[in-house]
Design a protein around this motif. Structure first.
Motif, PDB file in Angstrom:
ATOM      1  N   LYS A 272       0.852  -1.186   0.000  1.00  0.00           N
ATOM      2  CA  LYS A 272       0.000   0.000   0.000  1.00  0.00           C
ATOM      3  C   LYS A 272       0.887   1.235   0.000  1.00  0.00           C
ATOM      4  O   LYS A 272       1.858   1.311   0.756  1.00  0.00           O
ATOM      5  CB  LYS A 272      -0.906   0.007   1.223  1.00  0.00           C
ATOM      6  N   ILE A 273       0.537   2.191  -0.838  1.00  0.00           N
ATOM      7  CA  ILE A 273       1.285   3.440  -0.936  1.00  0.00           C
ATOM      8  C   ILE A 273       0.276   4.575  -0.778  1.00  0.00           C
ATOM      9  O   ILE A 273      -0.741   4.612  -1.482  1.00  0.00           O
ATOM     10  CB  ILE A 273       2.012   3.553  -2.284  1.00  0.00           C
ATOM     11  N   ILE A 274       0.555   5.474   0.176  1.00  0.00           N
ATOM     12  CA  ILE A 274      -0.356   6.598   0.406  1.00  0.00           C
ATOM     13  C   ILE A 274       0.442   7.899   0.429  1.00  0.00           C
ATOM     14  O   ILE A 274       1.614   7.911   0.784  1.00  0.00           O
ATOM     15  CB  ILE A 274      -1.135   6.439   1.728  1.00  0.00           C
TER      16      ILE A 274
ATOM     17  N   VAL B 251       7.825   4.773   6.093  1.00  0.00           N
ATOM     18  CA  VAL B 251       7.147   3.484   6.121  1.00  0.00           C
ATOM     19  C   VAL B 251       6.495   3.368   7.488  1.00  0.00           C
ATOM     20  O   VAL B 251       7.126   3.654   8.505  1.00  0.00           O
ATOM     21  CB  VAL B 251       8.136   2.321   5.903  1.00  0.00           C
ATOM     22  N   ILE B 252       5.228   2.948   7.521  1.00  0.00           N
ATOM     23  CA  ILE B 252       4.547   2.760   8.802  1.00  0.00           C
ATOM     24  C   ILE B 252       3.954   1.363   8.864  1.00  0.00           C
ATOM     25  O   ILE B 252       3.652   0.751   7.846  1.00  0.00           O
ATOM     26  CB  ILE B 252       3.452   3.831   9.036  1.00  0.00           C
ATOM     27  N   MET B 253       3.816   0.858  10.099  1.00  0.00           N
ATOM     28  CA  MET B 253       3.219  -0.456  10.310  1.00  0.00           C
ATOM     29  C   MET B 253       2.722  -0.541  11.744  1.00  0.00           C
ATOM     30  O   MET B 253       3.085   0.284  12.590  1.00  0.00           O
ATOM     31  CB  MET B 253       4.219  -1.570  10.016  1.00  0.00           C
TER      32      MET B 253
ATOM     33  N   ILE C 122       3.149   0.018   5.217  1.00  0.00           N
ATOM     34  CA  ILE C 122       2.500   0.985   4.324  1.00  0.00           C
ATOM     35  C   ILE C 122       3.529   2.063   3.996  1.00  0.00           C
ATOM     36  O   ILE C 122       4.155   2.635   4.893  1.00  0.00           O
ATOM     37  CB  ILE C 122       1.258   1.593   4.990  1.00  0.00           C
ATOM     38  N   PHE C 123       3.699   2.319   2.724  1.00  0.00           N
ATOM     39  CA  PHE C 123       4.686   3.294   2.268  1.00  0.00           C
ATOM     40  C   PHE C 123       4.018   4.656   2.111  1.00  0.00           C
ATOM     41  O   PHE C 123       2.942   4.758   1.530  1.00  0.00           O
ATOM     42  CB  PHE C 123       5.308   2.841   0.946  1.00  0.00           C
ATOM     43  N   VAL C 124       4.671   5.685   2.639  1.00  0.00           N
ATOM     44  CA  VAL C 124       4.148   7.043   2.583  1.00  0.00           C
ATOM     45  C   VAL C 124       5.033   7.863   1.649  1.00  0.00           C
ATOM     46  O   VAL C 124       6.259   7.856   1.785  1.00  0.00           O
ATOM     47  CB  VAL C 124       4.130   7.683   3.989  1.00  0.00           C
ATOM     48  N   THR C 125       4.380   8.549   0.710  1.00  0.00           N
ATOM     49  CA  THR C 125       5.140   9.368  -0.239  1.00  0.00           C
ATOM     50  C   THR C 125       4.957  10.852   0.063  1.00  0.00           C
ATOM     51  O   THR C 125       3.949  11.275   0.626  1.00  0.00           O
ATOM     52  CB  THR C 125       4.678   9.109  -1.684  1.00  0.00           C
ATOM     53  N   LYS C 126       5.955  11.631  -0.318  1.00  0.00           N
ATOM     54  CA  LYS C 126       5.910  13.086  -0.193  1.00  0.00           C
ATOM     55  C   LYS C 126       6.380  13.652  -1.529  1.00  0.00           C
ATOM     56  O   LYS C 126       7.484  13.325  -1.983  1.00  0.00           O
ATOM     57  CB  LYS C 126       6.829  13.540   0.940  1.00  0.00           C
ATOM     58  N   ASN C 127       5.537  14.449  -2.152  1.00  0.00           N
ATOM     59  CA  ASN C 127       5.834  15.006  -3.473  1.00  0.00           C
ATOM     60  C   ASN C 127       6.177  13.915  -4.489  1.00  0.00           C
ATOM     61  O   ASN C 127       7.058  14.072  -5.324  1.00  0.00           O
ATOM     62  CB  ASN C 127       6.970  16.032  -3.400  1.00  0.00           C
TER      63      ASN C 127
ATOM     64  N   MET D  15       3.135  -5.980  13.877  1.00  0.00           N
ATOM     65  CA  MET D  15       3.900  -6.315  12.674  1.00  0.00           C
ATOM     66  C   MET D  15       5.375  -5.968  12.870  1.00  0.00           C
ATOM     67  O   MET D  15       6.263  -6.733  12.497  1.00  0.00           O
ATOM     68  CB  MET D  15       3.331  -5.564  11.466  1.00  0.00           C
ATOM     69  N   TYR D  16       5.636  -4.812  13.478  1.00  0.00           N
ATOM     70  CA  TYR D  16       7.010  -4.394  13.721  1.00  0.00           C
ATOM     71  C   TYR D  16       7.727  -5.407  14.596  1.00  0.00           C
ATOM     72  O   TYR D  16       8.852  -5.815  14.297  1.00  0.00           O
ATOM     73  CB  TYR D  16       7.019  -3.015  14.387  1.00  0.00           C
TER      74      TYR D  16
END
Length: 86
Positions: free
Chosen positions: A3-5, A38-40, A27-32, A44-45
């Motif tokens: 998942k990419i948000i 990355v969050i979880m 879950i991968f987080v993008t900026k610009n 899971m961690y």
């Protein structure tokens, strides 16, 4: 599929938390448009860190075997029993 948000979606904390707990992957987080974080979930961690530790220890054990750093099992057990009076 990962998942990419976008980072702006992080304001929806309840939704993000639910996504993290339902996902088996980070879950991968993008900026610009570029990867930023990355969050979880904590569960899971902890599972990922546990497996990382297992693989690291297995790798170290394989290196010791390759280098010939091995001990006789029977002799090692005998030594431990003598040391601890078992």
């Amino acid at each position: 599929m990962p998942k990419i948000i976008p980072i702006r979606d992080l304001k929806n904390t309840s939704e993000i938390s639910q996504m993290c707990h339902e996902s088996d992957e980070p879950i991968f987080v993008t900026k610009n448009g570029y990867g930023d974080m990355v969050i979880m979930s904590m569960k899971m961690y902890e599972e990922k860190m546990f497996m990382s530790d297992v693989y690291r220890k297995l790798n170290a054990a394989e290196e010791q075997l390759t280098e010939g750093k091995i001990l006789d099992g029977d002799q090692s057990l005998k030594s431990i029993r003598e040391k601890y009076n078992v």
